[in-house]
Structures are given as C-alpha cells and as structure tokens.
Motif scaffolding. Structure first.
Motif, PDB file in Angstrom:
ATOM      1  N   GLY A   1      98.569 -46.393  10.959  1.00  0.00           N
ATOM      2  CA  GLY A   1      98.813 -47.225  12.136  1.00  0.00           C
ATOM      3  C   GLY A   1      99.822 -48.315  11.858  1.00  0.00           C
ATOM      4  N   GLY A   2      99.730 -48.928  10.682  1.00  0.00           N
ATOM      5  CA  GLY A   2     100.715 -49.940  10.307  1.00  0.00           C
ATOM      6  C   GLY A   2     102.109 -49.366  10.177  1.00  0.00           C
ATOM      7  N   ASN A   3     102.207 -48.188   9.576  1.00  0.00           N
ATOM      8  CA  ASN A   3     103.519 -47.543   9.439  1.00  0.00           C
ATOM      9  C   ASN A   3     104.124 -47.204  10.799  1.00  0.00           C
ATOM     10  N   LEU A   4     103.300 -46.706  11.706  1.00  0.00           N
ATOM     11  CA  LEU A   4     103.793 -46.365  13.046  1.00  0.00           C
ATOM     12  C   LEU A   4     104.235 -47.616  13.801  1.00  0.00           C
ATOM     13  N   ALA A   5     103.494 -48.715  13.623  1.00  0.00           N
ATOM     14  CA  ALA A   5     103.886 -49.963  14.285  1.00  0.00           C
ATOM     15  C   ALA A   5     105.245 -50.437  13.788  1.00  0.00           C
ATOM     16  N   ASP A   6     105.496 -50.282  12.495  1.00  0.00           N
ATOM     17  CA  ASP A   6     106.806 -50.646  11.944  1.00  0.00           C
ATOM     18  C   ASP A   6     107.905 -49.740  12.478  1.00  0.00           C
ATOM     19  N   ARG A   7     107.591 -48.467  12.579  1.00  0.00           N
ATOM     20  CA  ARG A   7     108.616 -47.471  12.914  1.00  0.00           C
ATOM     21  C   ARG A   7     108.917 -47.432  14.418  1.00  0.00           C
ATOM     22  N   LEU A   8     107.862 -47.494  15.248  1.00  0.00           N
ATOM     23  CA  LEU A   8     108.025 -47.331  16.694  1.00  0.00           C
ATOM     24  C   LEU A   8     108.037 -48.651  17.453  1.00  0.00           C
ATOM     25  N   GLY A   9     107.632 -49.724  16.791  1.00  0.00           N
ATOM     26  CA  GLY A   9     107.522 -51.015  17.465  1.00  0.00           C
ATOM     27  C   GLY A   9     106.063 -51.371  17.681  1.00  0.00           C
ATOM     28  N   ALA A  10     105.692 -52.602  17.298  1.00  0.00           N
ATOM     29  CA  ALA A  10     104.292 -53.007  17.368  1.00  0.00           C
ATOM     30  C   ALA A  10     103.778 -53.045  18.802  1.00  0.00           C
ATOM     31  N   TYR A  11     104.616 -53.490  19.752  1.00  0.00           N
ATOM     32  CA  TYR A  11     104.153 -53.606  21.133  1.00  0.00           C
ATOM     33  C   TYR A  11     103.800 -52.236  21.710  1.00  0.00           C
ATOM     34  N   ARG A  12     104.666 -51.257  21.491  1.00  0.00           N
ATOM     35  CA  ARG A  12     104.405 -49.917  22.023  1.00  0.00           C
ATOM     36  C   ARG A  12     103.131 -49.328  21.423  1.00  0.00           C
ATOM     37  N   VAL A  13     102.979 -49.438  20.106  1.00  0.00           N
ATOM     38  CA  VAL A  13     101.790 -48.886  19.446  1.00  0.00           C
ATOM     39  C   VAL A  13     100.533 -49.622  19.902  1.00  0.00           C
ATOM     40  N   PHE A  14     100.633 -50.942  20.053  1.00  0.00           N
ATOM     41  CA  PHE A  14      99.485 -51.742  20.500  1.00  0.00           C
ATOM     42  C   PHE A  14      99.023 -51.315  21.886  1.00  0.00           C
ATOM     43  N   MET A  15      99.958 -51.206  22.823  1.00  0.00           N
ATOM     44  CA  MET A  15      99.573 -50.877  24.199  1.00  0.00           C
ATOM     45  C   MET A  15      99.018 -49.462  24.300  1.00  0.00           C
ATOM     46  N   VAL A  16      99.609 -48.515  23.576  1.00  0.00           N
ATOM     47  CA  VAL A  16      99.057 -47.159  23.556  1.00  0.00           C
ATOM     48  C   VAL A  16      97.641 -47.184  22.976  1.00  0.00           C
ATOM     49  N   GLY A  17      97.456 -47.957  21.914  1.00  0.00           N
ATOM     50  CA  GLY A  17      96.134 -48.059  21.312  1.00  0.00           C
ATOM     51  C   GLY A  17      95.109 -48.656  22.256  1.00  0.00           C
ATOM     52  N   VAL A  18      95.481 -49.719  22.961  1.00  0.00           N
ATOM     53  CA  VAL A  18      94.543 -50.394  23.865  1.00  0.00           C
ATOM     54  C   VAL A  18      94.156 -49.490  25.029  1.00  0.00           C
ATOM     55  N   VAL A  19      95.158 -48.904  25.696  1.00  0.00           N
ATOM     56  CA  VAL A  19      94.868 -48.032  26.837  1.00  0.00           C
ATOM     57  C   VAL A  19      94.064 -46.811  26.387  1.00  0.00           C
ATOM     58  N   GLY A  20      94.454 -46.236  25.242  1.00  0.00           N
ATOM     59  CA  GLY A  20      93.718 -45.092  24.727  1.00  0.00           C
ATOM     60  C   GLY A  20      92.290 -45.455  24.364  1.00  0.00           C
ATOM     61  N   PHE A  21      92.105 -46.645  23.802  1.00  0.00           N
ATOM     62  CA  PHE A  21      90.757 -47.090  23.429  1.00  0.00           C
ATOM     63  C   PHE A  21      89.879 -47.238  24.662  1.00  0.00           C
ATOM     64  N   GLY A  22      90.430 -47.849  25.712  1.00  0.00           N
ATOM     65  CA  GLY A  22      89.650 -48.017  26.932  1.00  0.00           C
ATOM     66  C   GLY A  22      89.288 -46.697  27.582  1.00  0.00           C
TER      67      GLY A  22
END
Length: 469
Positions: free
Chosen positions: A70-91
């Motif tokens: 997850g940390g590597n993806l946040a670095d590679r794709l952008g933390a905001y994009r990974v965060f929002m995908v994670g939050v919506v997916g979690f919900g």
C-alpha cells in the motif's frame, strides 16, 4: 494572503486532517470491534470458535501482508488517489460484510476489507505530509493522527458491544458506511501529494500473504489435532518463508531494505511489537468467549485495559523523552506478563471481577508503556534513511502477531469447549512477554541517547506511522 484567507486555509487543512484521522479510526476500529461479537457470530452464522477466529485473522492477515505494498502504491500512483480508493472500497466492503449470508462470504469480504485498510494507512501519512510541509506542524499533525489509534482501541469493544446490543453483529459493519461518507465529504477536494517512479516487486508481497495464510491454517489444524495437515501446511509455510526471503534479497524493491537486514536491535524491536500485539489480541479475543456475558458487558469488562491504551501513551512519551525508550519497554514487559497471569486466574474463576479488572489494568499498562517506546527504540537504532521502512515493517510484524494470536486462541479455546485448559492462550502470551522482558534487559540502550520530541511524535503511539514522506 489576507488574514481571512489565512484563517480559511487553516480551517480547510484542519478539516481534511479530521477526515484523514476518521478514516484511520475506522480502519483500526475494525481490528477490535468484532471481538465482542464472537458469541453472536457463532449463533447467527452457525459456526464455531475456529470460524470466528478466521473472521478476525483474515482481516489482520491481509492488512499485514499488504501494508508495504500500500505504501509503494501510494508513492507510485499518488497518496490522494490511493487513499480515496481505499476509503470508498472500505465503506462498500463493510456493507458487503453486513449483508454476508454465511461465513464464507464474510471471510471473503473481511479479506478484501484488510486490503483496502492497507491502502488507507500509508496513504494517510503522505497526505499529512502534503497538508503540513513544515516539519514542526507536520510532527504535531502526525501525533494527533496517531493518537486516534488509542481512541479506536478503547472505543472498539465498547462501541461494538453497544451496537451489537442494538441489532446484532451486522450493525458493526453498517456503521462504517456513514463514516465513509463523512470522510469523502471532508476530503473531497484534492489534497496535494507527490508521486515517485518507484518499482514494485510483486512476488515478495504474494509470498508474505500466502505464507501468513498457510501458517494460520497450520495453527488451526493443530487445534483440531489433524496432524497430517499440520505437517503438510507447516512444510508449505517453511518453504514459502525461505523462498520469500530469498526472492526479497534479490528484489529491486525489497520488503526489507538492505540497511535493516542485519540490524539486530531493529529486529529485536520488531519482535517486541509482534509479542505485544500477540498478547493484546489474546486478551481481546479470549475474554468475550470465556466470560459468557453480553456484548455490552464484554466491552465494559475490557475498559480497564483499553482506556489505559488510549490515555497512557501520552505519559509514556514523556518517559521516553526524559529517560530514553529502554526503561518504559522494561516496565511494560514486567507489567504485561503479570497482568496476563492475573487475568487468566480471574477468567478461570468467573467470580473474580475485581481480580480481572486488576489483571486488565496491568495488561493496559504493559501495552501503553511498551508500544510507544519500542518504536522510538527501533528508530534510534535504524539508519536515518530507513526510518520510514522501520515504521512499515514494525506495523506489519505487529499485525502478524495479532493474526497468529487469534489463530492460536481459537485453536486452544476449541479445546475449552470440551473441558480444555482455559489458561492456555494466556500462558503462551505470558511466555512471549517474559522472553520480551529478557531481551529488553539485555538490549543495548538507544544509540542516540534520548530521542527528540519530534522523533517520538512521528513514530510513537501505535507504531502507526507506516512511512514518512
């Protein structure tokens, strides 16, 4: 910039920090909130202790396996994009958990939930770095973010007990939907982040995930006394472990940076983290199953421990600042095994509520003294350019400890239903803490002497800082 514009910008920044912290709260809440639901899960899904053990372990297992990814993806794709995908997916996945018709579907959804959680946690740190570019304010923001972990730990059993008392275990997952909506609303405007052209080696991550799964299967089958399967899964786990380590050494983007591979002090701290989470999960998993009380009563019973986990790290931070991390680590590993022994005695005789409260208080002191300090110890002994990796690996090893603890507790407590020894899971956790105390006595003091306040702030409280940006 005018004064009004400056105030407005600060408010927007604070609002976004609240949203990021709420997402983190939601992720950590799910590591403990299900504990008091175990009896209700057994009755509702017609399963057994092993089944609810898997409902707990599969979340921490996938979370542990995917944190570094997850940390590597946040670095590679952008933390905001990974965060929002994670939050919506979690919900969304939380709602799927609530609608699960049987244990198999629930396990699949819980596993997916762990993957989305592993996207949220490291991406949160990247977003905080973007919101607070100045080191002093960033340190304070990270401290506030990390303090949420203690609140989630304290709230989990109590909130879970209250929700389950209202309408059963499914409400525990439904509550994540409105929290997700609030997070999306607060963080809807893009938060600045940076992207790095970072390589990702998939095989080590896959090896870690499958190794944790087969290790959990090995422990589960041992509880069922299926020795042929124990040998088979144990051999597979060993092969996967050795193979993953060999692949990781040759990887272009290893899970363990070369600078940390032979650092005995840092690996000692990782072992401490795994032992502490093992003991903590043992208590949280076993108490609701052994006391035969309602979910609300189970949550209230755990309060002496969980409140200390929430509040005492603030005092521990002062101890670390004044004396270095070694002293509170030794204090914690002294209190915790005593607390586990007292708790086991009280649980064996369910007419001992005061003794149980004392045992849980000692366990809470053990956790809240040890965890913040051991992170500082690891950071002090790591090369400066590897402190982010230390945070990520430490949180991974802690989740590994939690996963194994739930598997061991479910396996041993299966024997309890047929007259087995109720103290078995506590005894194993006690032994690990005693080993931790011995290693803490022998460990070298912090190389840096007394860590600075900022270093403690950025790496303490739950070991929650996965990486620093």
């Amino acid at each position: 910039m005018s004064a009004n514009s400056s105030v407005s910008a600060r408010r927007r920044t604070t609002t976004r920090l609240v949203g990021i912290a709420l997402a983190y709260f939601m992720v950590l809440l799910d590591t403990t909130v299900l504990a008091v639901a175990e009896p209700d899960l057994i009755a509702s899904l017609h399963t057994d202790v092993i089944g609810v053990g898997w409902a707990t372990t599969i979340y921490t297992m996938t979370l542990a396996a995917a944190l570094v990814l997850g940390g590597n993806l946040a670095d590679r794709l952008g933390a905001y994009r990974v965060f929002m995908v994670g939050v919506v997916g979690f919900g969304a996945t939380s709602l799927a958990c609530a609608l699960s018709p049987d244990l198999g579907v629930l396990l699949a959804c819980r596993g997916l939930l762990g993957l989305f959680a592993a996207a949220i946690i490291p991406a949160s740190l990247g977003l905080i770095a973007g919101l607070y570019p100045e080191p002093g304010s960033r340190g304070r923001a990270i401290s506030a973010w990390a303090a949420i972990s203690g609140a989630a730990m304290a709230a989990g059993p109590v909130l879970g007990g209250w929700l389950i008392g209202l309408d059963g275990w499914r409400v525990v997952f439904v509550i994540n939907a409105p929290v997700t909506a609030v997070v999306v609303l607060l963080c809807g405007t893009r938060i600045p982040d940076t992207r790095r052209a970072r390589a990702i080696s998939w095989l080590p991550h896959l090896g870690l995930a499958t190794g944790l799964a087969t290790l959990t299967l090995t422990i589960t089958e041992a509880g069922q006394r299926n020795w042929a399967l124990v040998c088979a899964f144990g051999l597979i786990t060993l092969i996967l472990g050795v193979g993953t380590a060999a692949i990781d050494r040759r990887s272009a983007a290893p899970l363990v940076p070369p600078a940390l591979r032979h650092n005995a002090s840092v690996w000692t701290a990782f072992g401490w983290g795994a032992a502490i989470n093992y003991a903590l999960t043992t208590v949280i998993f076993a108490i609701p199953l052994l006391l035969h009380v309602t979910a609300i009563e189970a949550g209230v019973t755990l309060l002496p421990m969980t409140l200390l986990v929430a509040l005492n790290p603030l005092l521990t931070g002062r101890l670390v600042a004044e004396h270095g991390p070694s002293r509170p680590i030794r204090m914690g590993f002294t209190a915790f095994p005593v607390g586990l022994a007292v708790t086991a005695f009280a649980v064996a005789d369910d007419q001992q509520p005061i003794v149980l409260a004392i045992g849980l208080l000692l366990c809470g002191l053990g956790i809240s003294w040890t965890l913040p300090a051991l992170v500082g110890f690891a950071v002090d002994h790591a090369p400066q350019d590897a402190t982010g990796a230390v945070g990520g690996i430490l949180n991974t090893t802690r989740q590994v400890g939690a996963t194994i603890a739930a598997a061991v507790a479910s396996a041993t407590l299966t024997g309890h239903s047929s007259g087995g020894w109720v103290a078995a899971p506590f005894a194993i956790a006690t032994v690990l803490c005693v080993i931790g105390l011995g290693s803490a006595i022998l460990a070298n003091p912090s190389r840096a002497g007394r860590p600075t306040h900022d270093a403690v702030a950025e790496h303490t409280n739950d070991g929650a800082v996965e990486r620093t940006s």
